[in-house]
Design an enzyme around this catalytic site. Structure first.
Site, short mmCIF file in Angstrom:
data_model
loop_
_atom_site.label_atom_id
_atom_site.label_comp_id
_atom_site.label_asym_id
_atom_site.label_seq_id
_atom_site.Cartn_x
_atom_site.Cartn_y
_atom_site.Cartn_z
N ARG A 39 90.35 -73.38 -3.31
CA ARG A 39 89.13 -72.60 -3.14
C ARG A 39 89.18 -71.90 -1.80
O ARG A 39 89.51 -72.50 -0.78
CB ARG A 39 87.94 -73.56 -3.21
CG ARG A 39 86.57 -72.91 -3.04
CD ARG A 39 85.51 -73.99 -3.03
NE ARG A 39 85.16 -74.43 -4.36
CZ ARG A 39 84.25 -73.80 -5.13
NH1 ARG A 39 83.65 -72.74 -4.68
NH2 ARG A 39 83.96 -74.27 -6.33
N GLY A 40 88.89 -70.61 -1.81
CA GLY A 40 88.78 -69.87 -0.56
C GLY A 40 87.38 -69.32 -0.44
O GLY A 40 86.48 -69.76 -1.16
N ALA A 43 87.28 -66.84 -3.64
CA ALA A 43 88.05 -67.15 -4.84
C ALA A 43 88.02 -68.65 -5.14
O ALA A 43 87.97 -69.47 -4.23
CB ALA A 43 89.48 -66.69 -4.67
N VAL A 44 88.01 -68.96 -6.41
CA VAL A 44 88.22 -70.33 -6.87
C VAL A 44 89.42 -70.29 -7.79
O VAL A 44 89.56 -69.36 -8.59
CB VAL A 44 87.01 -70.86 -7.68
CG1 VAL A 44 87.19 -72.34 -7.98
CG2 VAL A 44 85.72 -70.63 -6.95
N VAL A 45 90.30 -71.28 -7.68
CA VAL A 45 91.45 -71.33 -8.56
C VAL A 45 91.35 -72.59 -9.42
O VAL A 45 91.20 -73.69 -8.89
CB VAL A 45 92.78 -71.31 -7.76
CG1 VAL A 45 93.98 -71.36 -8.70
CG2 VAL A 45 92.85 -70.08 -6.87
N ASP A 154 99.42 -63.05 5.36
CA ASP A 154 98.67 -64.32 5.32
C ASP A 154 99.60 -65.47 4.95
O ASP A 154 99.21 -66.39 4.22
CB ASP A 154 97.50 -64.20 4.31
CG ASP A 154 96.40 -65.23 4.57
OD1 ASP A 154 96.37 -65.83 5.67
OD2 ASP A 154 95.57 -65.45 3.67
P1 ADP Z 1 92.44 -67.55 -1.37
O1 ADP Z 1 92.55 -66.07 -1.26
O2 ADP Z 1 91.05 -68.02 -1.65
O3 ADP Z 1 93.08 -68.28 -0.25
P2 ADP Z 1 94.72 -68.36 -2.99
O4 ADP Z 1 95.38 -67.41 -3.90
O5 ADP Z 1 95.42 -68.69 -1.72
O6 ADP Z 1 93.23 -67.88 -2.72
O7 ADP Z 1 94.44 -69.72 -3.77
C1 ADP Z 1 93.75 -70.78 -3.13
C2 ADP Z 1 94.48 -72.08 -3.35
O8 ADP Z 1 94.55 -72.37 -4.77
C3 ADP Z 1 95.94 -72.09 -2.90
O9 ADP Z 1 96.04 -72.39 -1.53
C4 ADP Z 1 96.53 -73.17 -3.79
O10 ADP Z 1 96.23 -74.46 -3.30
C5 ADP Z 1 95.76 -72.98 -5.11
N1 ADP Z 1 96.53 -72.08 -6.00
C6 ADP Z 1 96.54 -70.73 -5.96
N2 ADP Z 1 97.36 -70.20 -6.89
C7 ADP Z 1 97.91 -71.26 -7.54
C8 ADP Z 1 98.87 -71.38 -8.61
N3 ADP Z 1 99.42 -70.30 -9.17
N4 ADP Z 1 99.21 -72.64 -9.02
C9 ADP Z 1 98.66 -73.72 -8.44
N5 ADP Z 1 97.76 -73.67 -7.43
C10 ADP Z 1 97.37 -72.45 -6.98
MG MG Z 2 95.07 -68.58 0.29
#
Ligand code: ADP
Ligand code: MG
Length: 325
Positions: A39-40, A43-45, A154
């Site tokens: 989570r940023g 964004a939530v992943v 980044d």
């Molecule tokens: P933000 O822009 O919010 O930092 P990220 O793309 O870095 O977004 O994603 C946030 C976090 O989610 C990452 O640091 C990671 O821990 C997890 N994450 C992102 N993409 C993936 C992926 N393809 N597979 C597994 N975990 C992911």
């Molecule tokens: Mg990130």
């Protein structure tokens, strides 16, 4: 492929994408699990499973409005960068894109091994040989991005993921939200990124180049080897000051048992003058990265040592000894 630069206040953004943006409902094609991967700020992943194939993916939900501003262009840019890096196996693959009322969702290849951040300062720290393998892969990815005039801006241990944990898999670079395309018109200057990991030129509002990413690679290498963040202060101000003064220690305790070549590698990247930093290609011929690299866990083709081992910035080649050491 056509690439156009936006003429707005944000140079370096790509505006053309090929991936269709689907509006026919993410939920009908994917089972979204409650498993939050990260989570940023915007964004939530979440982990999800494609219904038709049973395959796992990571869905990155990006808010279209942030701080009251429409950020669709930035998201389209992130998609465009992922598309243009599709041939780069060290960059996470983009599977498809959905749009809902408030969000755009990137369905990404799932990196099951988590962040390399979890291996900095962990109890079962990585061996130097594992670290150099991960750094080689990171540098390969960064080198290919830079060849394509893309800068990530980044790079940090939270944005370098692993395909699997045990056995330790391959790296995947994620999070192109701050990335930019260099060249074609105006100079790029921006204040972005996370102070702990960004280069002095970012903090000083000086031009951004590929060398800006190389600083971050130095910070990542430092953290993987020592478990410590080299510039982190007690607050943001202190961190800024540490970065801009390159106030970094190579103290005995943190580097106990670390090879001299590792320190040499890191020292050469963490220099204030961007022009003096080695490029990703230069780094890939540093002897540290190839020390004992030819064992059972070495990589297929992408990671062959560069042809001109002795050329470039690093001076004469150093005998590598027994790869199994
Ligand atoms: P933000 O822009 O919010 O930092 P990220 O793309 O870095 O977004 O994603 C946030 C976090 O989610 C990452 O640091 C990671 O821990 C997890 N994450 C992102 N993409 C993936 C992926 N393809 N597979 C597994 N975990 C992911
Ligand atoms: Mg990130």
């Amino acid at each position: 492929r056509k690439r156009s630069e936006s003429k707005s206040s944000q140079p370096g953004l790509l505006t053309e994408i090929q991936t269709p943006i689907r509006t026919d409902g993410l939920d009908s094609h994917y089972h979204i699990t409650s498993d939050e991967l990260g989570r940023g700020k915007f964004a939530v992943v979440k982990k999800c499973v494609e219904k038709s194939t049973g395959k796992e993916y990571a869905a990155k939900f990006l808010k279209k409005r942030r701080r009251g501003r429409d950020c669709r262009v930035e998201i389209v840019h992130e998609v465009a960068v992922l598309e243009s890096a599709r041939w780069n196996s060290r960059v996470v693959n983009l599977h498809e894109v959905f749009e809902t009322e408030h969000e755009i969702v990137l369905v990404l290849e799932y990196a099951a091994g988590g962040e390399i951040f979890d291996h900095c300062a962990s109890e079962e720290a990585l061996t130097e040989r594992q670290i150099t393998r991960l750094l080689r892969q990171t540098l390969e990815g960064v080198h290919l991005l830079h060849q394509n005039n893309l800068v990530h801006l980044d790079l940090k241990p939270q944005n370098i993921l692993l395909t699997s944990l045990s056995p330790l898999g391959d790296i995947k670079i994620v999070d192109f939200g701050l990335s930019r395309r260099l060249g074609a018109g105006s100079e790029l200057r921006e204040i972005t990124g996370t102070p702990e990991y960004v280069a002095p030129e970012i903090l000083n509002y000086e031009p951004i180049t590929t060398a800006t990413d190389m600083w971050s690679v130095g910070v990542i290498a430092y953290m993987l080897v020592t478990g410590e963040s080299p510039f982190a202060g007690n607050d943001k101000q202190e961190t800024y000051l540490n970065v801009s003064q390159v106030n970094v220690e190579y103290c005995k305790e943190a580097f106990a048992g670390v090879s001299e070549l590792a320190v040499d590698f890191i020292r050469k990247l963490l220099v204030k003058s961007a022009e003096d930093r080695p490029s990703a290609a230069d780094c890939l011929s540093h002897p540290w990265l190839w020390q004992g690299a030819w064992g059972s866990d070495s990589d297929p083709p992408l990671s062959q040592p560069p042809r001109e081992r002795s050329a470039g910035k690093w001076g004469p080649p150093i005998p590598l000894g027994n790869p199994e050491d």
